[in-house]
Scaffold this active site. Structure first.
Site, PDB file in Angstrom:
ATOM      1  N   ASN A  80     -37.450  32.688  28.479  1.00 52.53           N
ATOM      2  CA  ASN A  80     -38.653  31.454  28.609  1.00 52.53           C
ATOM      3  C   ASN A  80     -38.497  31.296  30.150  1.00 52.53           C
ATOM      4  OD1 ASN A  80     -40.165  29.192  28.458  1.00 52.53           O
ATOM      5  ND2 ASN A  80     -39.058  28.169  26.869  1.00 52.53           N
ATOM      6  N   LYS A 133     -34.766  29.770  30.611  1.00 56.45           N
ATOM      7  CA  LYS A 133     -33.943  29.316  29.403  1.00 56.45           C
ATOM      8  C   LYS A 133     -33.844  30.831  28.646  1.00 56.45           C
ATOM      9  CE  LYS A 133     -35.890  24.900  28.704  1.00 56.45           C
ATOM     10  NZ  LYS A 133     -37.008  24.127  27.638  1.00 56.45           N
ATOM     11  N   ARG A 178     -41.437  34.593  25.885  1.00 55.35           N
ATOM     12  CA  ARG A 178     -42.346  33.395  25.627  1.00 55.35           C
ATOM     13  C   ARG A 178     -43.272  33.553  26.871  1.00 55.35           C
ATOM     14  NH1 ARG A 178     -41.567  26.834  25.954  1.00 55.35           N
ATOM     15  NH2 ARG A 178     -43.556  26.358  24.896  1.00 55.35           N
ATOM     16  N   HIS A 185     -48.023  25.228  22.585  1.00 57.73           N
ATOM     17  CA  HIS A 185     -46.850  24.999  21.697  1.00 57.73           C
ATOM     18  C   HIS A 185     -46.762  25.642  20.740  1.00 57.73           C
ATOM     19  CE1 HIS A 185     -46.271  20.918  24.271  1.00 57.73           C
ATOM     20  NE2 HIS A 185     -45.406  21.905  24.676  1.00 57.73           N
ATOM     21  N   HIS A 235     -45.245  17.518  18.559  1.00 57.89           N
ATOM     22  CA  HIS A 235     -44.553  18.018  19.614  1.00 57.89           C
ATOM     23  C   HIS A 235     -44.326  17.142  20.628  1.00 57.89           C
ATOM     24  CE1 HIS A 235     -42.206  21.445  21.351  1.00 57.89           C
ATOM     25  NE2 HIS A 235     -42.765  20.652  22.672  1.00 57.89           N
ATOM     26  N   LEU A 236     -43.244  16.416  20.717  1.00 59.53           N
ATOM     27  CA  LEU A 236     -43.256  15.352  22.056  1.00 59.53           C
ATOM     28  C   LEU A 236     -41.944  15.737  22.764  1.00 59.53           C
ATOM     29  CD1 LEU A 236     -43.924  12.020  19.810  1.00 59.53           C
ATOM     30  CD2 LEU A 236     -45.514  13.736  20.747  1.00 59.53           C
ATOM     31  N   GLY A 237     -42.319  16.257  24.009  1.00 60.18           N
ATOM     32  CA  GLY A 237     -41.161  16.563  24.674  1.00 60.18           C
ATOM     33  C   GLY A 237     -41.612  16.374  26.262  1.00 60.18           C
ATOM     34  N   ARG A 277     -47.705  14.750  33.014  1.00 66.04           N
ATOM     35  CA  ARG A 277     -49.033  15.223  32.978  1.00 66.04           C
ATOM     36  C   ARG A 277     -49.917  14.038  32.255  1.00 66.04           C
ATOM     37  NH1 ARG A 277     -48.092  20.815  29.798  1.00 66.04           N
ATOM     38  NH2 ARG A 277     -45.977  20.301  30.493  1.00 66.04           N
ATOM     39  N   ILE A 303     -38.392  14.047  22.644  1.00 62.08           N
ATOM     40  CA  ILE A 303     -38.681  12.825  22.070  1.00 62.08           C
ATOM     41  C   ILE A 303     -38.951  12.822  20.563  1.00 62.08           C
ATOM     42  CG2 ILE A 303     -40.413  10.917  22.290  1.00 62.08           C
ATOM     43  CD1 ILE A 303     -41.125  12.114  25.242  1.00 62.08           C
ATOM     44  N   GLY A 304     -39.606  13.550  19.963  1.00 60.74           N
ATOM     45  CA  GLY A 304     -39.823  13.489  18.588  1.00 60.74           C
ATOM     46  C   GLY A 304     -38.720  13.382  17.870  1.00 60.74           C
ATOM     47  N   GLU A 331     -38.189  27.034  19.315  1.00 63.87           N
ATOM     48  CA  GLU A 331     -38.969  28.095  19.788  1.00 63.87           C
ATOM     49  C   GLU A 331     -37.988  29.558  19.767  1.00 63.87           C
ATOM     50  OE1 GLU A 331     -39.589  25.153  22.502  1.00 63.87           O
ATOM     51  OE2 GLU A 331     -41.712  25.410  22.590  1.00 63.87           O
TER      52      GLU A 331
HETATM   53  P1  ADP Z   1     -39.279  20.303  27.075  1.00 66.92           P
HETATM   54  O1  ADP Z   1     -40.675  20.289  26.887  1.00 66.92           O
HETATM   55  O2  ADP Z   1     -39.019  20.614  28.529  1.00 66.92           O
HETATM   56  O3  ADP Z   1     -38.689  21.566  26.136  1.00 66.92           O
HETATM   57  P2  ADP Z   1     -37.920  18.424  25.611  1.00 66.92           P
HETATM   58  O4  ADP Z   1     -38.228  18.650  24.117  1.00 66.92           O
HETATM   59  O5  ADP Z   1     -36.283  18.786  25.557  1.00 66.92           O
HETATM   60  O6  ADP Z   1     -38.500  18.866  26.765  1.00 66.92           O
HETATM   61  O7  ADP Z   1     -37.847  16.836  25.812  1.00 66.92           O
HETATM   62  C1  ADP Z   1     -37.274  16.259  26.856  1.00 66.92           C
HETATM   63  C2  ADP Z   1     -37.708  14.600  26.386  1.00 66.92           C
HETATM   64  O8  ADP Z   1     -37.149  14.333  25.315  1.00 66.92           O
HETATM   65  C3  ADP Z   1     -37.491  13.884  27.847  1.00 66.92           C
HETATM   66  O9  ADP Z   1     -38.545  12.867  27.955  1.00 66.92           O
HETATM   67  C4  ADP Z   1     -36.191  13.188  27.327  1.00 66.92           C
HETATM   68  O10 ADP Z   1     -35.836  11.663  27.911  1.00 66.92           O
HETATM   69  C5  ADP Z   1     -36.542  13.035  25.789  1.00 66.92           C
HETATM   70  N1  ADP Z   1     -35.370  12.853  24.989  1.00 66.92           N
HETATM   71  C6  ADP Z   1     -34.186  13.708  24.750  1.00 66.92           C
HETATM   72  N2  ADP Z   1     -33.073  12.953  24.125  1.00 66.92           N
HETATM   73  C7  ADP Z   1     -33.683  11.859  23.844  1.00 66.92           C
HETATM   74  C8  ADP Z   1     -33.049  10.536  23.176  1.00 66.92           C
HETATM   75  N3  ADP Z   1     -32.050  10.519  22.687  1.00 66.92           N
HETATM   76  N4  ADP Z   1     -33.793   9.426  23.244  1.00 66.92           N
HETATM   77  C9  ADP Z   1     -35.071   9.440  23.828  1.00 66.92           C
HETATM   78  N5  ADP Z   1     -35.868  10.351  24.361  1.00 66.92           N
HETATM   79  C10 ADP Z   1     -34.915  11.486  24.250  1.00 66.92           C
END
Ligand code: ADP
Length: 392
Positions: free
Chosen positions: A13, A20, A93, A181, A208-210, A241, A329-330, A379
């Site tokens: 990725n 990754k 990916r 995603h 999907h919250l990242g 973003r 985040i999710g 993924e």
């Molecule tokens: P990516 O989209 O780069 O793959 P991730 O899915 O790893 O990202 O998500 C990163 C986000 O998840 C960051 O905002 C991080 O702060 C949040 N996050 C990870 N662990 C926690 C946690 N324990 N509590 C709150 N937010 C978290």
């Protein structure tokens, strides 16, 4: 001819300064994974074994000036640590598959040409994905490579879900809503039934919250609509973003503020979202730990945007049976999930506060009209599966 049961699959990725990776056996078990970061700046190579334990590596910084050095090193590490276990194929990916690619594909020269034509539609991602494919083709021309697309999961959507109200010539040249995603959503579509039972095949919104965030409305575990659009800038507010904004703002920045296209790109991709609104951090952990009102406002806006888009997708689905949370985040931020679940109470959702605090998987009471779940995404597992399937 069957697939060599002793063989392994490498997933890549590739981003602008990081790669990754995962090394898995053909049954999908992870043998090693990790991340190569800071390529060309301050290189770091993180390697973990199949249990997730970190493996220390002694590297000189000059060993990874380029993506090519990093991938070469990865091939060496695989050969050293897994002697006698050949890499059967590399699965990549690839962010954009356009309208041509509705599934993963074995990479041939004509495929590369088609993927290169999509670079203008994903200028920040596609070139790095393609570069990794080309580097590996040079390093190991014998190795089959597979492209797995983030757009493919959404290809079956109804045409209306994919159109913007633009002039037809733009629509015809491919200015449509692709959605992203998709590898994560495919992982969730597979993982929902054992966790959710029959609800998995109902009307589901997956969040999907990242660092990047989007929602996907699914019916029968197929994508019906999604919040990201022509690019991965659309939809929810994200780490850096902006998500959906009035396009007039782009004109204002160009016309009135004298910004260059590069500056506008920088604002929309890197300086907005949680980072921009809070002025503190793009990392949700930092914001949840902060007392600053700006951090609180950024978090509140993040949730507000999710709820607005859930409303929109619920109308498209014609109802809602379940909400699923995934990604950094999710999966981990219980306070964010709690705020989203609270916002859905008026629709008959009854949160199970203790279950949410404990991380689920079920987040709602038995009598809740809409169920909530945490389903961890993966993924890389989808890339391994798709790659092995194409080898077979
Ligand atoms: P990516 O989209 O780069 O793959 P991730 O899915 O790893 O990202 O998500 C990163 C986000 O998840 C960051 O905002 C991080 O702060 C949040 N996050 C990870 N662990 C926690 C946690 N324990 N509590 C709150 N937010 C978290």
């Amino acid at each position: 001819m069957g697939v060599d049961p002793n063989g392994i699959v490498l997933t890549i990725n590739a981003g602008s300064s990081s790669v990754k990776f995962r090394i898995a056996d053909i049954a999908g078990r992870t043998l090693f994974d990790g991340m190569i970061g800071g390529i060309g700046v301050r290189p770091e190579f993180k390697l973990r074994d199949g249990t997730g334990a970190a493996i220390p590596l002694d590297l000189r910084p000059d060993q990874m000036d380029e993506q090519e050095d990093a991938l070469d090193l990865l091939l060496q590490i695989s050969a050293e640590r897994l002697p006698g276990r050949p890499i059967l194929a590399v699965g990549h990916r690839v962010v954009h598959g356009g309208i041509d690619f509705d599934r993963s594909v074995l990479i041939a020269p004509d495929v590369i040409g088609k993927l290169r034509a999509l670079v203008p539609l994903a200028p920040l991602h596609q070139p790095h994905n393609l570069a990794a494919i080309e580097v590996l083709a040079r390093l190991r021309p014998d190795l089959p490579q597979v492209a797995c697309f983030d757009t493919a999961f959404h290809v079956g959507q109804n045409r209306l879900a994919r159109l913007f109200g633009l002039p037809r010539d733009l629509i015809d040249e491919g200015v449509i809503r692709y959605g992203f995603h998709g590898l994560s959503y495919q992982a969730i579509a597979q993982r929902m039934p054992p966790i959710m039972g029959d609800l998995a095949d109902g009307k589901v919104i997956v969040a999907h919250l990242g660092n990047g965030s989007s929602l996907c409305a699914m019916a029968g575990r197929k994508s019906v609509a999604t919040t990201m659009g022509f690019t991965a800038l659309d939809g929810l507010m994200m780490g850096t973003r902006a998500g959906a904004i009035d396009p007039g703002i782009v004109l204002y920045l160009l016309d009135q503020k004298g910004c260059s296209v590069t500056q506008v790109t920088d604002i929309l991709y890197k300086k907005s979202g949680l980072l921009g609104v809070s002025g503190i951090s793009s990392d949700m952990r930092d914001l949840l730990a902060s007392d600053a009102p700006e951090a609180g406002e950024a978090v509140a806006l993040f949730v507000h945007r999710i709820l607005r888009e859930i409303g929109s997708l619920t109308m498209v689905l014609g109802g809602l049976d379940a909400v699923v949370f995934t990604a950094g985040i999710g999966e981990n931020a219980a306070p964010i999930r709690a705020m989203v679940l609270d916002g859905l109470r008026f629709m008959g959702l009854v949160p199970d506060v203790a279950a949410n605090a404990a991380g689920g998987p079920r987040l709602t009471a038995p009598d809740s009209a809409i169920a909530g779940f945490v389903v961890p995404t993966d993924e890389e597992a989808v890339i391994v599966q798709e790659t092995v399937a194409l080898l077979g």
